[in-house]
Design a protein around this motif. Structure first.
Motif, PDB file in Angstrom:
ATOM      1  N   GLY A  12       0.798  -1.218   0.000  1.00 35.11           N
ATOM      2  CA  GLY A  12       0.000   0.000   0.000  1.00 35.11           C
ATOM      3  C   GLY A  12       0.831   1.267   0.000  1.00 35.11           C
ATOM      4  N   ARG A  13       2.103   1.163  -0.390  1.00 33.02           N
ATOM      5  CA  ARG A  13       2.989   2.330  -0.407  1.00 33.02           C
ATOM      6  C   ARG A  13       3.859   2.316  -1.653  1.00 33.02           C
ATOM      7  NH1 ARG A  13       5.898   2.469   5.426  1.00 33.02           N
ATOM      8  NH2 ARG A  13       4.213   3.329   6.615  1.00 33.02           N
ATOM      9  N   GLN A  14       4.350   3.514  -2.020  1.00 28.37           N
ATOM     10  CA  GLN A  14       5.289   3.613  -3.137  1.00 28.37           C
ATOM     11  C   GLN A  14       6.109   4.884  -2.983  1.00 28.37           C
ATOM     12  OE1 GLN A  14       3.781   3.969  -7.261  1.00 28.37           O
ATOM     13  NE2 GLN A  14       5.074   2.190  -7.652  1.00 28.37           N
ATOM     14  N   ARG A  15       7.363   4.823  -3.446  1.00 29.77           N
ATOM     15  CA  ARG A  15       8.234   5.995  -3.411  1.00 29.77           C
ATOM     16  C   ARG A  15       7.601   7.141  -4.192  1.00 29.77           C
ATOM     17  NH1 ARG A  15      14.119   5.643  -2.931  1.00 29.77           N
ATOM     18  NH2 ARG A  15      14.073   7.365  -4.419  1.00 29.77           N
ATOM     19  N   LEU A  16       7.770   8.355  -3.696  1.00 27.57           N
ATOM     20  CA  LEU A  16       7.199   9.542  -4.326  1.00 27.57           C
ATOM     21  C   LEU A  16       7.707   9.739  -5.748  1.00 27.57           C
ATOM     22  CD1 LEU A  16       5.552  12.145  -4.250  1.00 27.57           C
ATOM     23  CD2 LEU A  16       7.425  13.208  -2.980  1.00 27.57           C
ATOM     24  N   ASP A  17       9.021   9.650  -5.966  1.00 29.43           N
ATOM     25  CA  ASP A  17       9.545   9.868  -7.317  1.00 29.43           C
ATOM     26  C   ASP A  17       9.039   8.817  -8.302  1.00 29.43           C
ATOM     27  OD1 ASP A  17      11.103   7.850  -6.147  1.00 29.43           O
ATOM     28  OD2 ASP A  17      12.968   8.510  -7.091  1.00 29.43           O
ATOM     29  N   LYS A  18       8.968   7.583  -7.854  1.00 32.00           N
ATOM     30  CA  LYS A  18       8.479   6.510  -8.714  1.00 32.00           C
ATOM     31  C   LYS A  18       6.998   6.720  -9.050  1.00 32.00           C
ATOM     32  CE  LYS A  18       8.933   1.513  -9.019  1.00 32.00           C
ATOM     33  NZ  LYS A  18       9.346   0.313  -8.291  1.00 32.00           N
ATOM     34  N   TRP A  19       6.205   7.115  -8.055  1.00 33.98           N
ATOM     35  CA  TRP A  19       4.781   7.343  -8.293  1.00 33.98           C
ATOM     36  C   TRP A  19       4.556   8.501  -9.267  1.00 33.98           C
ATOM     37  CZ3 TRP A  19       1.021  10.977  -8.053  1.00 33.98           C
ATOM     38  CH2 TRP A  19      -0.288  10.516  -8.172  1.00 33.98           C
ATOM     39  N   LEU A  20       5.299   9.596  -9.101  1.00 32.97           N
ATOM     40  CA  LEU A  20       5.157  10.735 -10.017  1.00 32.97           C
ATOM     41  C   LEU A  20       5.463  10.327 -11.452  1.00 32.97           C
ATOM     42  CD1 LEU A  20       6.841  13.544  -7.888  1.00 32.97           C
ATOM     43  CD2 LEU A  20       4.412  13.376  -8.477  1.00 32.97           C
ATOM     44  N   TRP A  21       6.449   9.462 -11.631  1.00 28.70           N
ATOM     45  CA  TRP A  21       6.803   8.982 -12.961  1.00 28.70           C
ATOM     46  C   TRP A  21       5.727   8.052 -13.498  1.00 28.70           C
ATOM     47  CZ3 TRP A  21       9.571   4.116 -14.309  1.00 28.70           C
ATOM     48  CH2 TRP A  21       9.972   4.097 -15.643  1.00 28.70           C
ATOM     49  N   HIS A  22       5.265   7.108 -12.688  1.00 18.52           N
ATOM     50  CA  HIS A  22       4.214   6.183 -13.114  1.00 18.52           C
ATOM     51  C   HIS A  22       2.919   6.915 -13.446  1.00 18.52           C
ATOM     52  CE1 HIS A  22       5.962   2.296 -11.130  1.00 18.52           C
ATOM     53  NE2 HIS A  22       6.729   2.774 -12.093  1.00 18.52           N
ATOM     54  N   ALA A  23       2.607   7.960 -12.701  1.00 17.41           N
ATOM     55  CA  ALA A  23       1.375   8.726 -12.924  1.00 17.41           C
ATOM     56  C   ALA A  23       1.525   9.728 -14.064  1.00 17.41           C
ATOM     57  CB  ALA A  23       0.966   9.442 -11.640  1.00 17.41           C
ATOM     58  N   ARG A  24       2.697   9.746 -14.693  1.00 12.56           N
ATOM     59  CA  ARG A  24       2.983  10.613 -15.844  1.00 12.56           C
ATOM     60  C   ARG A  24       2.882  12.110 -15.525  1.00 12.56           C
ATOM     61  NH1 ARG A  24       3.643   8.618 -20.826  1.00 12.56           N
ATOM     62  NH2 ARG A  24       3.702   6.381 -20.937  1.00 12.56           N
ATOM     63  N   MET A  25       3.280  12.473 -14.318  1.00 10.84           N
ATOM     64  CA  MET A  25       3.362  13.881 -13.954  1.00 10.84           C
ATOM     65  C   MET A  25       4.636  14.497 -14.522  1.00 10.84           C
ATOM     66  SD  MET A  25       0.726  14.660 -12.213  1.00 10.84           S
ATOM     67  CE  MET A  25      -0.617  13.519 -12.023  1.00 10.84           C
ATOM     68  N   VAL A  26       5.648  13.653 -14.738  1.00 11.97           N
ATOM     69  CA  VAL A  26       6.938  14.061 -15.303  1.00 11.97           C
ATOM     70  C   VAL A  26       7.366  13.023 -16.342  1.00 11.97           C
ATOM     71  CG1 VAL A  26       7.743  15.317 -13.258  1.00 11.97           C
ATOM     72  CG2 VAL A  26       8.164  12.881 -13.447  1.00 11.97           C
ATOM     73  N   ARG A  27       8.337  13.390 -17.174  1.00  9.14           N
ATOM     74  CA  ARG A  27       8.766  12.491 -18.255  1.00  9.14           C
ATOM     75  C   ARG A  27       9.740  11.411 -17.809  1.00  9.14           C
ATOM     76  NH1 ARG A  27       8.537  14.925 -23.993  1.00  9.14           N
ATOM     77  NH2 ARG A  27       6.988  16.534 -23.702  1.00  9.14           N
ATOM     78  N   THR A  28      10.571  11.723 -16.801  1.00  7.98           N
ATOM     79  CA  THR A  28      11.564  10.751 -16.351  1.00  7.98           C
ATOM     80  C   THR A  28      11.559  10.663 -14.833  1.00  7.98           C
ATOM     81  OG1 THR A  28      13.365  12.355 -16.158  1.00  7.98           O
ATOM     82  CG2 THR A  28      13.078  11.280 -18.316  1.00  7.98           C
ATOM     83  N   ARG A  29      12.062   9.549 -14.334  1.00 11.36           N
ATOM     84  CA  ARG A  29      12.126   9.391 -12.882  1.00 11.36           C
ATOM     85  C   ARG A  29      13.136  10.361 -12.278  1.00 11.36           C
ATOM     86  NH1 ARG A  29      12.699   3.739  -9.614  1.00 11.36           N
ATOM     87  NH2 ARG A  29      12.754   4.664  -7.549  1.00 11.36           N
ATOM     88  N   SER A  30      14.221  10.639 -13.003  1.00 12.61           N
ATOM     89  CA  SER A  30      15.195  11.598 -12.486  1.00 12.61           C
ATOM     90  C   SER A  30      14.583  13.003 -12.430  1.00 12.61           C
ATOM     91  CB  SER A  30      16.477  11.587 -13.307  1.00 12.61           C
ATOM     92  OG  SER A  30      16.216  11.927 -14.649  1.00 12.61           O
ATOM     93  N   ALA A  31      13.698  13.336 -13.371  1.00  8.86           N
ATOM     94  CA  ALA A  31      12.998  14.624 -13.317  1.00  8.86           C
ATOM     95  C   ALA A  31      12.060  14.670 -12.116  1.00  8.86           C
ATOM     96  CB  ALA A  31      12.226  14.871 -14.606  1.00  8.86           C
ATOM     97  N   ALA A  32      11.464  13.535 -11.780  1.00  8.86           N
ATOM     98  CA  ALA A  32      10.594  13.462 -10.606  1.00  8.86           C
ATOM     99  C   ALA A  32      11.407  13.705  -9.336  1.00  8.86           C
ATOM    100  CB  ALA A  32       9.900  12.107 -10.544  1.00  8.86           C
ATOM    101  N   ALA A  33      12.563  13.069  -9.248  1.00  6.48           N
ATOM    102  CA  ALA A  33      13.427  13.252  -8.080  1.00  6.48           C
ATOM    103  C   ALA A  33      13.881  14.701  -7.961  1.00  6.48           C
ATOM    104  CB  ALA A  33      14.629  12.317  -8.162  1.00  6.48           C
ATOM    105  N   ALA A  34      14.231  15.312  -9.092  1.00 11.40           N
ATOM    106  CA  ALA A  34      14.673  16.706  -9.082  1.00 11.40           C
ATOM    107  C   ALA A  34      13.542  17.642  -8.648  1.00 11.40           C
ATOM    108  CB  ALA A  34      15.189  17.111 -10.461  1.00 11.40           C
ATOM    109  N   LEU A  35      12.325  17.378  -9.091  1.00 10.45           N
ATOM    110  CA  LEU A  35      11.161  18.182  -8.712  1.00 10.45           C
ATOM    111  C   LEU A  35      10.949  18.131  -7.201  1.00 10.45           C
ATOM    112  CD1 LEU A  35       8.702  19.776 -10.037  1.00 10.45           C
ATOM    113  CD2 LEU A  35       7.445  17.638  -9.727  1.00 10.45           C
ATOM    114  N   VAL A  36      11.051  16.936  -6.649  1.00  9.08           N
ATOM    115  CA  VAL A  36      10.864  16.758  -5.204  1.00  9.08           C
ATOM    116  C   VAL A  36      11.993  17.435  -4.437  1.00  9.08           C
ATOM    117  CG1 VAL A  36      10.739  15.069  -3.336  1.00  9.08           C
ATOM    118  CG2 VAL A  36       9.574  14.616  -5.510  1.00  9.08           C
ATOM    119  N   GLU A  37      13.230  17.179  -4.826  1.00 11.99           N
ATOM    120  CA  GLU A  37      14.382  17.719  -4.110  1.00 11.99           C
ATOM    121  C   GLU A  37      14.446  19.237  -4.180  1.00 11.99           C
ATOM    122  OE1 GLU A  37      17.533  15.458  -5.846  1.00 11.99           O
ATOM    123  OE2 GLU A  37      16.918  13.628  -4.815  1.00 11.99           O
ATOM    124  N   ALA A  38      13.864  19.834  -5.222  1.00  8.26           N
ATOM    125  CA  ALA A  38      13.836  21.294  -5.340  1.00  8.26           C
ATOM    126  C   ALA A  38      12.741  21.918  -4.478  1.00  8.26           C
ATOM    127  CB  ALA A  38      13.636  21.687  -6.800  1.00  8.26           C
ATOM    128  N   GLY A  39      11.898  21.092  -3.865  1.00  2.00           N
ATOM    129  CA  GLY A  39      10.876  21.611  -2.956  1.00  2.00           C
ATOM    130  C   GLY A  39       9.563  21.977  -3.625  1.00  2.00           C
TER     131      GLY A  39
END
Length: 99
Positions: A12-39
């Motif tokens: 019932g859980r998933q990493r935030l960066d992975k979920w953002l990528w799976h949900a197609r909020m961003v194009r790449t998982r590294s872009a998801a991580a950068a979005l999160v880390e930038a606040g």
């Protein structure tokens, strides 16, 4: 000595960066991580800067994306990134999208 193995998240859980990528909020998982880390991501109103933050169903995300803000609720998770239709089943919008 072997390296310690990180515990797998519960079903019932998933990493935030992975979920953002799976949900197609961003194009790449590294872009998801950068979005999160930038606040630019809030989970249940609190700013999160760790890409590994675990999401649960029902969590509310506030995302600052390309000059727009999206407020969405997490409805589910998936193991692989699919098409737009499968991604749409992972969340629903809580606020109308501004164009």
């Amino acid at each position: 000595m072997p390296a310690p193995v990180a515990p797998a998240p519960s079903p019932g859980r998933q990493r935030l960066d992975k979920w953002l990528w799976h949900a197609r909020m961003v194009r790449t998982r590294s872009a998801a991580a950068a979005l999160v880390e930038a606040g630019y991501v809030r989970v249940n109103g609190a700013r999160v800067t760790a890409a590994g933050h675990l999401l649960r169903p029902g969590d509310v995300l506030t995302l600052a994306l390309d000059r727009s803000v999206r407020v969405i609720q997490v409805d589910g998770f998936c193991d692989r990134r699919g098409g737009a239709q499968s991604a749409a089943g992972l969340f629903h919008d809580l606020a109308p999208r501004s164009h």
